[in-house]
Design a protein around this motif. Structure first.
Motif, PDB file in Angstrom:
ATOM      1  N   ILE A   2     -57.787   3.145 114.188  1.00  0.00           N
ATOM      2  CA  ILE A   2     -57.741   2.381 113.577  1.00  0.00           C
ATOM      3  C   ILE A   2     -56.196   2.634 113.153  1.00  0.00           C
ATOM      4  N   ASN A   3     -56.121   1.379 112.764  1.00  0.00           N
ATOM      5  CA  ASN A   3     -54.684   1.200 111.987  1.00  0.00           C
ATOM      6  C   ASN A   3     -54.731   0.844 110.650  1.00  0.00           C
ATOM      7  N   GLN A   4     -53.528   1.871 109.600  1.00  0.00           N
ATOM      8  CA  GLN A   4     -54.022   1.274 107.891  1.00  0.00           C
ATOM      9  C   GLN A   4     -52.376   0.338 107.658  1.00  0.00           C
ATOM     10  N   THR A   5     -52.996  -0.204 107.982  1.00  0.00           N
ATOM     11  CA  THR A   5     -51.613  -1.749 107.773  1.00  0.00           C
ATOM     12  C   THR A   5     -51.752  -2.748 106.376  1.00  0.00           C
TER      13      THR A   5
ATOM     14  N   CYS B 175     -60.321  -0.796 121.559  1.00  0.00           N
ATOM     15  CA  CYS B 175     -60.523  -1.562 120.287  1.00  0.00           C
ATOM     16  C   CYS B 175     -59.564  -1.606 119.424  1.00  0.00           C
ATOM     17  N   CYS B 176     -59.210  -2.674 118.526  1.00  0.00           N
ATOM     18  CA  CYS B 176     -58.179  -2.228 117.797  1.00  0.00           C
ATOM     19  C   CYS B 176     -58.159  -2.760 116.423  1.00  0.00           C
ATOM     20  N   TYR B 177     -58.499  -1.705 115.161  1.00  0.00           N
ATOM     21  CA  TYR B 177     -59.424  -1.909 114.227  1.00  0.00           C
ATOM     22  C   TYR B 177     -58.135  -2.400 112.916  1.00  0.00           C
ATOM     23  N   SER B 178     -57.702  -3.176 112.118  1.00  0.00           N
ATOM     24  CA  SER B 178     -56.663  -2.702 110.880  1.00  0.00           C
ATOM     25  C   SER B 178     -56.878  -3.103 109.878  1.00  0.00           C
ATOM     26  N   PHE B 179     -56.747  -2.348 109.070  1.00  0.00           N
ATOM     27  CA  PHE B 179     -57.199  -2.188 108.079  1.00  0.00           C
ATOM     28  C   PHE B 179     -56.325  -1.710 106.724  1.00  0.00           C
ATOM     29  N   ALA B 180     -56.090  -3.349 105.258  1.00  0.00           N
ATOM     30  CA  ALA B 180     -55.988  -2.839 104.371  1.00  0.00           C
ATOM     31  C   ALA B 180     -56.111  -1.599 103.670  1.00  0.00           C
ATOM     32  N   GLU B 181     -56.741  -0.355 104.543  1.00  0.00           N
ATOM     33  CA  GLU B 181     -56.192   0.766 103.631  1.00  0.00           C
ATOM     34  C   GLU B 181     -56.061   1.843 103.842  1.00  0.00           C
ATOM     35  N   LYS B 182     -55.759   3.211 102.812  1.00  0.00           N
ATOM     36  CA  LYS B 182     -54.839   4.120 103.102  1.00  0.00           C
ATOM     37  C   LYS B 182     -55.700   5.507 102.895  1.00  0.00           C
TER      38      LYS B 182
ATOM     39  N   ILE C 135     -56.243  -7.067 107.919  1.00  0.00           N
ATOM     40  CA  ILE C 135     -57.120  -7.055 108.422  1.00  0.00           C
ATOM     41  C   ILE C 135     -57.072  -7.609 109.786  1.00  0.00           C
ATOM     42  N   ALA C 136     -57.280  -7.475 110.392  1.00  0.00           N
ATOM     43  CA  ALA C 136     -56.886  -7.439 111.576  1.00  0.00           C
ATOM     44  C   ALA C 136     -57.836  -6.887 112.639  1.00  0.00           C
ATOM     45  N   TYR C 137     -58.024  -7.478 114.069  1.00  0.00           N
ATOM     46  CA  TYR C 137     -59.304  -6.422 115.173  1.00  0.00           C
ATOM     47  C   TYR C 137     -58.546  -7.229 116.370  1.00  0.00           C
TER      48      TYR C 137
END
Length: 260
Positions: free
Chosen positions: A30-33, A49-56, A36-38
């Motif tokens: 889980i990548n905080q960026t 499995c890599c999830y990028s979320f615009a979260e903190k 949003i991407a997979y």
């Protein structure tokens, strides 16, 4: 049994992170960026499995990974962990040796300033000796976690309102639910030293936040445990702020949440 590593990362190039961490098992990153991407790829014959979320927030990051986990055993991790060869086999072997265990805590090599624990002998973990273990030592039976509805606090940890402590609260919840937790004398990797994402000195916020944490950890005993904490660690932590003032700050933190 199948092991799956759940990695919390911030602003990382996920396509190379599995290699940098020496991952030898399935993993969810889980990548905080800011986007949003997979992305999904294979590394060492395992699925990443890599999830990028615009979260903190590290708690939110770990919960997102846990929500998507499928492994029988989940191992929580961070981007700055590098695993030893054969770590998967070591972890699964310990669960086979201790079938009664719901959760095992493993050793990790860390810098001297970060060394809060080192297990030399197998022992049971209880609420009174659970406050020193970091999240990256936690390996847990996934179905047990889901059945107990246990997740990480969104109030504590890097990127959250209050500093650290999400690991202690998570472990407390596991113990409160009745998990059988053991610390095992098995080392699985190392932490690469880097600048902390939350710690910037023993200042007012540190002590106030610690008071808030102690309220959730110890309830009515929070004040007594705060005093014990300062008596034990004051020589290091109270060089700029005297113990008396630090205790007042911790009590202020305790009182701030008791009014909620």
């Amino acid at each position: 049994m199948k092991l799956q590593v759940l990695v919390s990362a911030v602003g990382q190039e996920v396509s190379t992170l599995a290699e940098r961490m020496h991952l030898e098992s399935d993993a969810i990153i889980i990548n905080q960026t800011k986007t949003i991407a997979y992305q999904e790829y294979e590394h060492a014959k395992h699925k990443i499995c890599c999830y990028s979320f615009a979260e903190k927030g590290v708690g939110l990051s770990r919960n997102n990974a846990l929500l998507r986990a499928t492994g029988d055993i989940v191992l929580f991790s961070d981007e700055d962990i590098v695993y030893d060869a054969g770590y998967e086999e070591k972890i699964l072997e310990e669960f086979k040796k201790h079938p009664e265990a719901d959760m095992l805590l493993f050793n990790m090599r860390v810098g001297e300033a970060r060394a809060t624990y080192y297990t030399e002998k197998l022992h049971r973990v209880h609420i009174w000796n659970a406050g020193r273990y970091p999240t990256y030592s936690f390996a847990v039976r996934r179905e047990k976690l889901h059945a107990a509805h246990i997740t990480f606090s969104l109030l504590f940890g890097g990127g959250a309102k209050y500093s650290n402590g999400e690991d202690s609260l998570f472990l407390k919840d596991c113990l409160k639910y009745g998990f059988k937790v053991y610390a095992v004398p098995v080392t699985i990797g190392m932490e690469v030293e880097r600048e902390s994402t939350w710690f910037c000195g023993y200042h007012e916020k540190f002590f106030v936040d610690r008071g808030v944490l102690y309220h959730f950890l110890y309830g009515r005993l929070a004040g007594l445990m705060a005093l014990r904490f300062l008596l034990a660690h004051g020589n290091v932590m109270c060089k700029e702020i005297p113990r008396k003032e630090a205790f007042a700050m911790m009590r202020r933190g305790i009182a701030s949440v008791r009014r909620l």
